[in-house]
Design an enzyme around this catalytic site. Structure first.
Site, PDB file in Angstrom:
ATOM      1  CB  THR A  59      -4.145   5.756   0.662  1.00  0.00           C
ATOM      2  OG1 THR A  59      -3.358   6.801   0.297  1.00  0.00           O
ATOM      3  CG2 THR A  59      -3.691   4.574   1.604  1.00  0.00           C
TER       4      THR A  59
ATOM      5  CG  HIS B 147     -14.555   0.541  12.843  1.00  0.00           C
ATOM      6  ND1 HIS B 147     -15.463   1.520  13.217  1.00  0.00           N
ATOM      7  CD2 HIS B 147     -13.622   1.241  11.807  1.00  0.00           C
ATOM      8  CE1 HIS B 147     -15.133   2.741  12.423  1.00  0.00           C
ATOM      9  NE2 HIS B 147     -13.960   2.587  11.670  1.00  0.00           N
TER      10      HIS B 147
ATOM     11  CB  ALA C 160     -17.829   0.625   3.399  1.00  0.00           C
TER      12      ALA C 160
ATOM     13  CD  GLU D 129      -2.950   1.069   2.536  1.00  0.00           C
ATOM     14  OE1 GLU D 129      -3.359  -0.109   2.562  1.00  0.00           O
ATOM     15  OE2 GLU D 129      -3.043   2.052   3.113  1.00  0.00           O
TER      16      GLU D 129
HETATM   17  P1  FAD Z   1     -17.495   0.518   7.416  1.00  0.00           P
HETATM   18  O1  FAD Z   1     -17.544  -0.826   6.930  1.00  0.00           O
HETATM   19  O2  FAD Z   1     -18.769   1.269   6.848  1.00  0.00           O
HETATM   20  O3  FAD Z   1     -17.862   0.357   9.049  1.00  0.00           O
HETATM   21  C1  FAD Z   1     -17.625   1.657   9.625  1.00  0.00           C
HETATM   22  C2  FAD Z   1     -18.400   1.388  11.091  1.00  0.00           C
HETATM   23  O4  FAD Z   1     -19.849   1.366  11.057  1.00  0.00           O
HETATM   24  C3  FAD Z   1     -18.034   0.232  11.819  1.00  0.00           C
HETATM   25  O5  FAD Z   1     -18.020   0.342  13.280  1.00  0.00           O
HETATM   26  C4  FAD Z   1     -19.153  -0.774  11.563  1.00  0.00           C
HETATM   27  O6  FAD Z   1     -19.499  -1.788  12.471  1.00  0.00           O
HETATM   28  C5  FAD Z   1     -20.237   0.277  11.271  1.00  0.00           C
HETATM   29  N1  FAD Z   1     -21.280  -0.161  10.449  1.00  0.00           N
HETATM   30  C6  FAD Z   1     -21.346  -0.726   9.069  1.00  0.00           C
HETATM   31  N2  FAD Z   1     -22.506  -0.922   8.623  1.00  0.00           N
HETATM   32  C7  FAD Z   1     -23.286  -0.595   9.761  1.00  0.00           C
HETATM   33  C8  FAD Z   1     -24.827  -0.535   9.454  1.00  0.00           C
HETATM   34  N3  FAD Z   1     -25.433  -1.046   8.455  1.00  0.00           N
HETATM   35  N4  FAD Z   1     -25.453  -0.128  10.621  1.00  0.00           N
HETATM   36  C9  FAD Z   1     -24.663   0.373  11.915  1.00  0.00           C
HETATM   37  N5  FAD Z   1     -23.302   0.291  11.767  1.00  0.00           N
HETATM   38  C10 FAD Z   1     -22.640  -0.126  10.834  1.00  0.00           C
HETATM   39  N6  FAD Z   1      -9.521   5.705   5.042  1.00  0.00           N
HETATM   40  C11 FAD Z   1      -9.567   6.975   4.064  1.00  0.00           C
HETATM   41  O7  FAD Z   1      -9.880   7.849   4.122  1.00  0.00           O
HETATM   42  N7  FAD Z   1      -8.710   6.591   2.927  1.00  0.00           N
HETATM   43  C12 FAD Z   1      -7.997   5.408   2.544  1.00  0.00           C
HETATM   44  O8  FAD Z   1      -7.524   5.210   1.495  1.00  0.00           O
HETATM   45  C13 FAD Z   1      -8.112   4.402   3.475  1.00  0.00           C
HETATM   46  N8  FAD Z   1      -7.691   3.215   3.294  1.00  0.00           N
HETATM   47  C14 FAD Z   1      -7.979   2.252   4.253  1.00  0.00           C
HETATM   48  C15 FAD Z   1      -7.346   0.656   3.912  1.00  0.00           C
HETATM   49  C16 FAD Z   1      -7.515  -0.244   4.902  1.00  0.00           C
HETATM   50  C17 FAD Z   1      -6.871  -1.525   4.673  1.00  0.00           C
HETATM   51  C18 FAD Z   1      -8.229  -0.056   6.352  1.00  0.00           C
HETATM   52  C19 FAD Z   1      -8.330  -1.083   6.713  1.00  0.00           C
HETATM   53  C20 FAD Z   1      -8.661   1.256   6.176  1.00  0.00           C
HETATM   54  C21 FAD Z   1      -8.649   2.293   5.510  1.00  0.00           C
HETATM   55  N9  FAD Z   1      -8.999   3.630   5.757  1.00  0.00           N
HETATM   56  C22 FAD Z   1      -8.941   4.672   4.598  1.00  0.00           C
HETATM   57  C23 FAD Z   1      -9.816   3.957   7.042  1.00  0.00           C
HETATM   58  C24 FAD Z   1     -11.385   3.711   6.964  1.00  0.00           C
HETATM   59  O9  FAD Z   1     -11.901   4.522   6.087  1.00  0.00           O
HETATM   60  C25 FAD Z   1     -11.635   3.691   8.454  1.00  0.00           C
HETATM   61  O10 FAD Z   1     -11.403   2.746   9.100  1.00  0.00           O
HETATM   62  C26 FAD Z   1     -13.255   4.019   8.655  1.00  0.00           C
HETATM   63  O11 FAD Z   1     -13.540   4.501  10.041  1.00  0.00           O
HETATM   64  C27 FAD Z   1     -14.136   2.941   8.522  1.00  0.00           C
HETATM   65  O12 FAD Z   1     -14.140   2.451   6.975  1.00  0.00           O
HETATM   66  P2  FAD Z   1     -14.812   1.192   6.626  1.00  0.00           P
HETATM   67  O13 FAD Z   1     -14.909   1.310   5.285  1.00  0.00           O
HETATM   68  O14 FAD Z   1     -14.372  -0.118   7.381  1.00  0.00           O
HETATM   69  O15 FAD Z   1     -16.283   1.459   7.284  1.00  0.00           O
END
Ligand code: FAD
Length: 287
Positions: free
Chosen positions: A47, A147, A123, A16
């Site tokens: 990223t 998370h 997401a 990455e």
């Molecule tokens: P989600 O999957 O949406 O989860 C976020 C939170 O919401 C979790 O606590 C989950 O339990 C909760 N949740 C999900 N669905 C629901 C629902 N239906 N109802 C209630 N709660 C729910 N960030 C950046 O800005 N740019 C990047 O390039 C970047 N790269 C990353 C690469 C990796 C490998 C990782 C692990 C993280 C990266 N991040 C990046 C950080 C990421 O954006 C954050 O960790 C963010 O807080 C959560 O993103 P997610 O896609 O996991 O969110």
């Protein structure tokens, strides 16, 4: 090529990188990529800043160059919390026009000074949106230590299962320093029926302040063995870097011996460290 179509008998090894800051030229990334290409990764992911801290058009440009100039598959990260659906559609158009076939679909971190746009809440909303648009392999993020915003590990796994069911073909994990969290997370995924490959996120420590900031942001815990390294070598850059490399090699060796699907190395744009780790583990990964 879509990463989920890679046919491999051995673990995936990916890297990455992040794009240069707004104040730096995009050219600065090419010296890094020249060196990282020696590591022969299965893919390099790039990223994308959720809160506008970097020039995000460079993510698309760099992901495109990784494919065309270096002949390495690329993955573009795409956080959605500050995007409208129209913004997201434009970015997908741009990615498609640049031949990029893999997206890490993310919510993005919430910036307390920036209210979310509220067109994508999680997401999983973006995963659905991309799959309706079509033509991309979609990857999701996951959290071996849960998370930070999740109300419980069980809730987090439930949401992860939903996200995968919306159409993620693979997961990449948040960094962790204690492999036991990862193994126990894989067991929970298995019980929940999450059956896609999960790559383990490994970040080699090279700087105490950087690691303290990262772990605070992402909630990864620091094992005693790791804290001792930070405390002992914090004022000796070379020793800390070498100890951090040794620790990452040890983690990767154990993960591969335990049959993980892949290793995703957070390079922090430091090819020297990535190359030393690769040299040490290349035969282990290929075995
Ligand atoms: P989600 O999957 O949406 O989860 C976020 C939170 O919401 C979790 O606590 C989950 O339990 C909760 N949740 C999900 N669905 C629901 C629902 N239906 N109802 C209630 N709660 C729910 N960030 C950046 O800005 N740019 C990047 O390039 C970047 N790269 C990353 C690469 C990796 C490998 C990782 C692990 C993280 C990266 N991040 C990046 C950080 C990421 O954006 C954050 O960790 C963010 O807080 C959560 O993103 P997610 O896609 O996991 O969110």
């Amino acid at each position: 090529m879509k990463i989920n179509e890679l046919k491999k008998d051995t673990a995936i090894f990916s890297l990455e990188i992040f794009p240069p800051k707004k104040t730096s030229s995009i050219e600065t990334i090419y010296a890094t990529l020249d060196e990282l290409s020696d590591v022969h990764p299965d893919f390099i992911s790039v990223t994308f800043g959720a809160g506008g801290s970097v020039n995000n058009s460079t993510t698309v440009q760099i992901a495109s160059d990784i494919k065309t100039k270096y002949g390495i598959e690329s993955v573009a990260h795409l956080p959605c919390i500050y995007l409208t659906k129209s913004d997201a559609a434009k970015i997908l158009e741009d990615l498609k026009a640049n031949g990029i076939e893999n997206i890490l679909a993310l919510r993005g971190d919430l910036n307390p000074d920036m209210p979310p746009v509220n067109e994508f809440e999680y997401a999983s909303d973006l995963v659905k949106f991309i799959n309706v648009y079509g033509g991309f392999n979609v990857i999701g993020a996951c959290y071996p230590e849960t998370h930070l915003e999740a109300s419980s590990p069980a809730e987090d796994i439930k949401h992860l299962k939903y996200k995968v069911d919306c159409g993620c073909n693979e997961l990449i994990s948040q960094l962790f320093f204690d492999n036991n969290y990862f193994y126990s997370f894989l067991e929970k995924c298995d019980i929940a029926g999450i059956n896609v490959p999960v790559e383990a996120g490994i970040m080699p420590v090279t700087n105490k302040r950087q690691i303290e900031r990262m772990t605070k942001m992402c909630g990864a815990s620091l094992p005693e063995k790791f804290k001792k390294i930070l405390d002992r070598y914090e004022f000796n850059d070379d020793a800390l870097r070498d100890a951090g490399i040794a620790y990452a090699i040890d983690q990767i060796t154990d993960l591969i011996a335990n049959g993980v699907d892949g290793i995703h190395l957070y390079t922090m744009n430091n090819p020297y460290v990535a190359k030393r780790i690769y040299e040490a583990v290349k035969n282990i990964i290929k075995a």
